[in-house]
Design an enzyme around this catalytic site. Structure first.
Site, PDB file in Angstrom:
ATOM      1  CB  SER A 143     -50.982-105.260  70.629  1.00  0.00           C
ATOM      2  OG  SER A 143     -51.573-104.193  71.313  1.00  0.00           O
ATOM      3  CB  THR A 194     -53.236 -98.162  65.631  1.00  0.00           C
ATOM      4  OG1 THR A 194     -54.310 -98.646  66.424  1.00  0.00           O
ATOM      5  CG2 THR A 194     -53.644 -96.838  65.031  1.00  0.00           C
ATOM      6  CB  THR A 216     -50.381 -98.375  71.276  1.00  0.00           C
ATOM      7  OG1 THR A 216     -51.803 -98.265  71.150  1.00  0.00           O
ATOM      8  CG2 THR A 216     -49.682 -97.725  70.111  1.00  0.00           C
ATOM      9  CG  ASP A 217     -54.816-101.390  72.752  1.00  0.00           C
ATOM     10  OD1 ASP A 217     -54.589-100.171  72.780  1.00  0.00           O
ATOM     11  OD2 ASP A 217     -55.839-101.882  72.252  1.00  0.00           O
TER      12      ASP A 217
HETATM   13  N1  ASP Z   1     -55.995-101.851  69.446  1.00  0.00           N
HETATM   14  C1  ASP Z   1     -54.753-101.396  68.833  1.00  0.00           C
HETATM   15  C2  ASP Z   1     -53.649-102.391  69.161  1.00  0.00           C
HETATM   16  O1  ASP Z   1     -53.142-102.435  70.239  1.00  0.00           O
HETATM   17  C3  ASP Z   1     -54.407-100.038  69.313  1.00  0.00           C
HETATM   18  C4  ASP Z   1     -53.142 -99.461  68.761  1.00  0.00           C
HETATM   19  O2  ASP Z   1     -52.326-100.066  68.114  1.00  0.00           O
HETATM   20  O3  ASP Z   1     -52.950 -98.248  69.011  1.00  0.00           O
HETATM   21  O4  ASP Z   1     -53.298-103.094  68.280  1.00  0.00           O
END
Ligand code: ASP
Length: 347
Positions: free
Chosen positions: A82, A35, A115-116
């Protein structure tokens, strides 16, 4: 004459600025997507956007203040959410970080990441980076196009920590929303809010206030230079799957793991890793097939300790996702269950 004097003063000023910039620490930013590199059609859209849309150069250009803290270079390792990172990509990332940190002219590394799974990759590098130079992960909960996007400040803070000599030897860190956390413990605790990264039982290593890192504690568990693991020449990571435990959980999940030649299974067990009759039978069958099984807890905190009445090894305080990372890494070294159990108590 007057012009000549002015000219020399200007030259002196320019060269002293260049000298000052030259003395700044050198931090390499490795981008993997997420993100923080996400883009949405409107600045109020914080869901349903495309993660991993913006390249590393644009991420760096969006934060010109970085140049006051460090000499930064960027490299694109991947550009995906991720949730789509793979064992091959995180292995390549670890190997690249090892190459960079072995150079005298690199002082630290920052990795931008979705973040995932920001509880998984940092822990893998915590086990496999052979350097005490700072390695700092960061990301964002709001896409780069959002009002009040959190990515630019998180990136600035991550570079600030990576450039700080006091950050050396603390293991791999996750810097997010003013907090500095240890990769061993940090985990995503909320699916949507920006204060999501926490280490609920152990707390943070420190905070960043007024642009300065303040460290409070160190991690006891062994990491980086102290770790026995070395994946610098490993070609592929072993296959480890997670099976979730719940009332009525079926045995056929274990059959599937056996059929697909898994090297290891993490059982995300109920409570302190307790098993149903059916998962007990499944675990025993998997162990007979040569698969190492480790029981963890699906609760998110607490310790799963050895129990002679229950099958499998135990994860200690690692959550199932982190336990999978340790088992994959351990299996690059050994298949000895006693040794692997000791690793779970050590790392
Ligand atoms: N789906 C995204 C990821 O993990 C969510 C994020 O980065 O907050 O790449």
């Amino acid at each position: 004459m007057k012009f000549k004097a002015l000219f020399s003063i200007a030259l002196l000023f320019i060269s002293s600025c260049a000298f000052a910039a030259d003395k700044l620490p050198h931090v390499v930013i490795l981008a993997t997507g997420g993100t923080i590199a996400g883009s949405a059609p409107s600045n109020t859209q914080t869901t349903g956007y495309k993660a991993g849309a913006i390249g590393v150069d644009a991420l760096i250009q969006a934060v010109p203040e970085l140049s006051k803290i460090a000499r930064v270079d960027g490299e694109q390792i991947a550009n995906v959410g991720s949730n789509n990172l793979t064992s091959d990509i995180i292995l390549k990332l670890s190997q690249r970080v090892n190459e960079l940190l072995a150079r005298d002219d690199v002082d630290g590394v920052v990795i931008t990441h979705g973040t995932d799974t920001l509880d998984e990759t940092p822990y893998f590098l915590n086990l496999t980076v052979k350097s005490n130079k700072p390695v700092v992960f960061t990301g964002a909960m709001r896409p780069a196009t959002a009002i009040s996007a959190d990515g630019p400040m998180n990136l600035l803070q991550a570079v600030t920590v990576a450039a700080d000599p006091d950050a050396k030897g603390r293991g791999v860190m996750v810097v997010f929303n003013d907090r500095i956390g240890a990769a061993r413990y940090m985990t995503k605790t909320n699916a949507t809010t920006i204060d999501t990264f926490k280490a609920p039982e152990q707390g943070y290593l420190g905070v960043i206030v007024g642009g300065e890192p303040h460290f409070e504690t160190r991690v006891e568990k062994i990491h980086t230079l102290g770790s026995v693991f070395d994946v610098r020449n490993v070609k592929a990571l072993p296959k480890v799957v997670i099976i979730y435990g719940y009332q009525d959980d079926p045995e056929y999940m274990y059959d599937a793991a056996i059929e697909h030649h898994a090297d290891g299974i993490i059982y995300a067990g109920m409570g302190a890793g307790s098993v149903s009759k059916r998962s007990e039978a499944g675990i025993k069958k998997a162990e007979k097939a040569g698969i190492i099984v480790v029981r963890a807890s699906r609760t998110g905190a607490g310790i799963v300790s050895p129990d002679s009445d229950q099958p499998g090894l135990v994860s200690d305080s690692l959550n199932p996702a982190k336990a999978r990372i340790l088992l994959m890494t351990a299996l690059t070294e050994t298949r000895n269950p006693q040794l692997i159990q000791r690793y779970f108590q050590t790392y």
